[in-house]
Scaffold this motif. Structure first.
Motif, PDB file in Angstrom:
ATOM      1  N   MET A   1       0.839  -1.202   0.000  1.00 56.30           N
ATOM      2  CA  MET A   1       0.000   0.000   0.000  1.00 56.30           C
ATOM      3  C   MET A   1       0.871   1.247   0.000  1.00 56.30           C
ATOM      4  N   SER A   2       0.450   2.220  -0.775  1.00 57.51           N
ATOM      5  CA  SER A   2       1.177   3.481  -0.832  1.00 57.51           C
ATOM      6  C   SER A   2       0.817   4.340   0.402  1.00 57.51           C
ATOM      7  N   GLU A   3       1.762   5.203   0.822  1.00 62.73           N
ATOM      8  CA  GLU A   3       1.518   6.024   2.026  1.00 62.73           C
ATOM      9  C   GLU A   3       1.557   7.503   1.679  1.00 62.73           C
ATOM     10  N   LEU A   4       0.960   8.335   2.530  1.00 60.01           N
ATOM     11  CA  LEU A   4       0.944   9.784   2.282  1.00 60.01           C
ATOM     12  C   LEU A   4       2.280  10.405   2.670  1.00 60.01           C
ATOM     13  N   ASP A   5       2.670  11.440   1.941  1.00 63.48           N
ATOM     14  CA  ASP A   5       3.942  12.121   2.197  1.00 63.48           C
ATOM     15  C   ASP A   5       3.953  12.722   3.606  1.00 63.48           C
ATOM     16  N   PRO A   6       4.915  12.298   4.461  1.00 57.92           N
ATOM     17  CA  PRO A   6       4.888  12.759   5.859  1.00 57.92           C
ATOM     18  C   PRO A   6       5.085  14.265   6.005  1.00 57.92           C
ATOM     19  N   ALA A   7       5.891  14.882   5.110  1.00 55.81           N
ATOM     20  CA  ALA A   7       6.152  16.329   5.271  1.00 55.81           C
ATOM     21  C   ALA A   7       4.867  17.131   5.001  1.00 55.81           C
ATOM     22  N   VAL A   8       4.143  16.733   3.957  1.00 58.34           N
ATOM     23  CA  VAL A   8       2.889  17.447   3.661  1.00 58.34           C
ATOM     24  C   VAL A   8       1.889  17.214   4.783  1.00 58.34           C
ATOM     25  N   MET A   9       1.804  15.973   5.247  1.00 54.47           N
ATOM     26  CA  MET A   9       0.841  15.682   6.312  1.00 54.47           C
ATOM     27  C   MET A   9       1.174  16.445   7.587  1.00 54.47           C
ATOM     28  N   SER A  10       2.458  16.618   7.849  1.00 53.21           N
ATOM     29  CA  SER A  10       2.828  17.342   9.063  1.00 53.21           C
ATOM     30  C   SER A  10       2.420  18.823   8.953  1.00 53.21           C
ATOM     31  N   ALA A  11       2.556  19.406   7.744  1.00 56.87           N
ATOM     32  CA  ALA A  11       2.128  20.800   7.547  1.00 56.87           C
ATOM     33  C   ALA A  11       0.618  20.924   7.726  1.00 56.87           C
ATOM     34  N   LEU A  12      -0.137  19.970   7.189  1.00 59.59           N
ATOM     35  CA  LEU A  12      -1.600  20.029   7.308  1.00 59.59           C
ATOM     36  C   LEU A  12      -2.048  19.786   8.756  1.00 59.59           C
ATOM     37  N   ARG A  13      -1.329  18.891   9.429  1.00 60.18           N
ATOM     38  CA  ARG A  13      -1.699  18.581  10.817  1.00 60.18           C
ATOM     39  C   ARG A  13      -1.487  19.800  11.719  1.00 60.18           C
ATOM     40  N   ALA A  14      -0.419  20.548  11.438  1.00 56.88           N
ATOM     41  CA  ALA A  14      -0.150  21.739  12.252  1.00 56.88           C
ATOM     42  C   ALA A  14      -1.328  22.715  12.161  1.00 56.88           C
ATOM     43  N   VAL A  15      -1.902  22.835  10.976  1.00 49.92           N
ATOM     44  CA  VAL A  15      -3.059  23.738  10.803  1.00 49.92           C
ATOM     45  C   VAL A  15      -4.291  23.156  11.494  1.00 49.92           C
ATOM     46  N   ALA A  16      -4.520  21.871  11.282  1.00 51.78           N
ATOM     47  CA  ALA A  16      -5.714  21.247  11.862  1.00 51.78           C
ATOM     48  C   ALA A  16      -5.669  21.289  13.392  1.00 51.78           C
ATOM     49  N   ASP A  17      -4.463  21.172  13.960  1.00 48.09           N
ATOM     50  CA  ASP A  17      -4.350  21.144  15.426  1.00 48.09           C
ATOM     51  C   ASP A  17      -4.404  22.537  16.041  1.00 48.09           C
TER      52      ASP A  17
END
Ligand code: SF4
Length: 390
Positions: A1-17
């Motif tokens: 299974m392919s995974e989501l790019d951690p750097a992009v997810m970390s940027a989005l998570r910072a906003v969501a949190d």
């Protein structure tokens, strides 16, 4: 299974949190204004079309303090959290508030904002909940026009048809990208955990839409479309939970027992992105159509459409995503959900679809209890005759 790019997810998570920090930085950078809206019906395109940042106010995970004395204990966690955030000044970064009615408890939270922040413009639109009566369409159209006028008055600007059409295109693009991620998750070729999916959708409720779409493009470009799906996991559909995302810690527990979430109808999930606004014709009429059409695509128990219901939609979704069972997440004291749940249960029981109900609270997560119940649920599905291939 392919995974989501951690750097992009970390940027989005910072906003969501931490939405407020993002909004404050956006305002400082752009010199623009930010308008807060509330779930689940206000069209963000109207705010975007005047150059302001539309933001859906999120639940604050910190315990409710001041808000305790402002709304009764039997209000849902989201509305008590909104009251708390308003009373503590945590929403002061917003220049105005807009709400389209869907629930009595939300009205209470909006009243607290009026009381706690009398200097801030607060617009409330009573969108009709009967979706297919003869008078529904003109009434919804007049409410949408009212919303536009109130945003114009609050910010002292004019919404042009061209700007509104451009905003509609931008939000449609963003929804399309998110729906593509949903499709990839259903295919099993991409691993998107429920907390990652929540991060993706929640950040879209907060960020500048074009900035968000650019990050989604980066994520999509890096996915491997040929990755092999795993066939040994129990496939689950997550259902319910309006107005705010369930806690990520809870979502993480759901996949710890050999299950994988492949679809959902959560508000901070597929419900939010289910429907595009028509791009041709009068943009105001298009927003009315969007409001009416959304209930056909993802029926909501706070609206009534005579020919459509949530249980039929849920069963169709389960078939399409080949889910083996449903986990219903219900926010404590969420009346619309509590009232509709018996219908869902009846429909799923009649078809032998396994169902687990988990009630969530604003304060506290009984992690061990949830883990044990999930393990039992997954085991029950594995042992059922329909699951011989797992
Ligand atoms: S729909 Fe449910 S979660 Fe949303 S405001 Fe009403 S009671 Fe709260």
């Amino acid at each position: 299974m392919s995974e989501l790019d951690p750097a992009v997810m970390s940027a989005l998570r910072a906003v969501a949190d931490d939405p407020v920090t993002y909004v404050a930085e956006w305002k400082a950078k752009s010199g623009g204004r930010a308008i807060a809206s509330f779930p689940m019906n206000f069209p963000a395109e109207i705010v975007h079309a005047v150059g302001a940042l539309p933001v859906v106010v999120q639940d604050d995970p910190t315990p409710v303090t001041e808000g305790r004395s402002l709304l009764a204990e039997f209000y849902c966690g989201y509305t008590r959290s909104v009251a708390d955030q308003a009373a503590l000044g945590k929403l002061d970064v917003f220049d105005a508030f807009v709400a389209a009615d869907h629930c009595v408890q939300l009205l209470g939270a909006v009243d607290v904002i009026r009381w706690a922040r009398p200097d801030k413009p607060v617009h409330f639109a009573q969108f009709t909940s009967a979706m297919d009566d003869s008078w529904t369409k003109p009434r919804v159209a007049s409410r949408i026009e009212e919303c536009v006028r109130d945003v114009e008055t609050a910010l002292g600007v004019t919404v042009t048809a061209e700007a509104l059409a451009a905003s509609i295109r931008s939000f449609n693009e963003n929804r399309r990208r998110l729906r593509e991620l949903y499709d990839r998750r259903r295919s099993g070729r991409v691993r998107i955990t429920p907390s990652d999916m929540q991060t993706l959708v929640k950040s879209s409720m907060i960020m500048d839409v074009r900035e968000h779409t650019a990050l989604l493009d980066r994520l999509l470009a890096q996915l491997d479309p040929t990755a092999e799906p795993r066939g040994d996991l129990v496939r689950l559909h997550l259902s319910g939970h309006f107005c705010h995302g369930p806690r990520p810690e809870l979502l993480d527990l759901l996949e710890e027992s050999g299950a994988i979430v492949v679809d959902d109808d959560l508000y901070t999930g597929y419900r939010y992105i289910s429907t595009d606004v028509p791009e041709s014709g009068d943009p105001l009429a298009a927003l009315s159509d969007w409001y009416l059409e959304r209930n056909n695509n993802a029926p909501c128990p706070t609206r009534v459409t005579t020919q459509i219901d949530w249980d039929t939609y849920l069963i169709d979704s389960i078939e399409k995503s080949r889910s083996d069972g449903v986990v219903v997440l219900m926010a404590k004291f969420c009346e619309p959900h509590m009232l509709y749940y018996p219908e869902l249960r009846k429909a799923l029981d009649a078809r032998g679809i396994p169902l687990l109900l988990l009630e969530t609270e604003h304060e506290g997560l009984p992690a061990e209890t949830v883990r044990t119940r999930m393990e039992t649920f997954v085991e029950r599905i594995r042992r059922s005759p329909a699951a011989v291939s797992l």
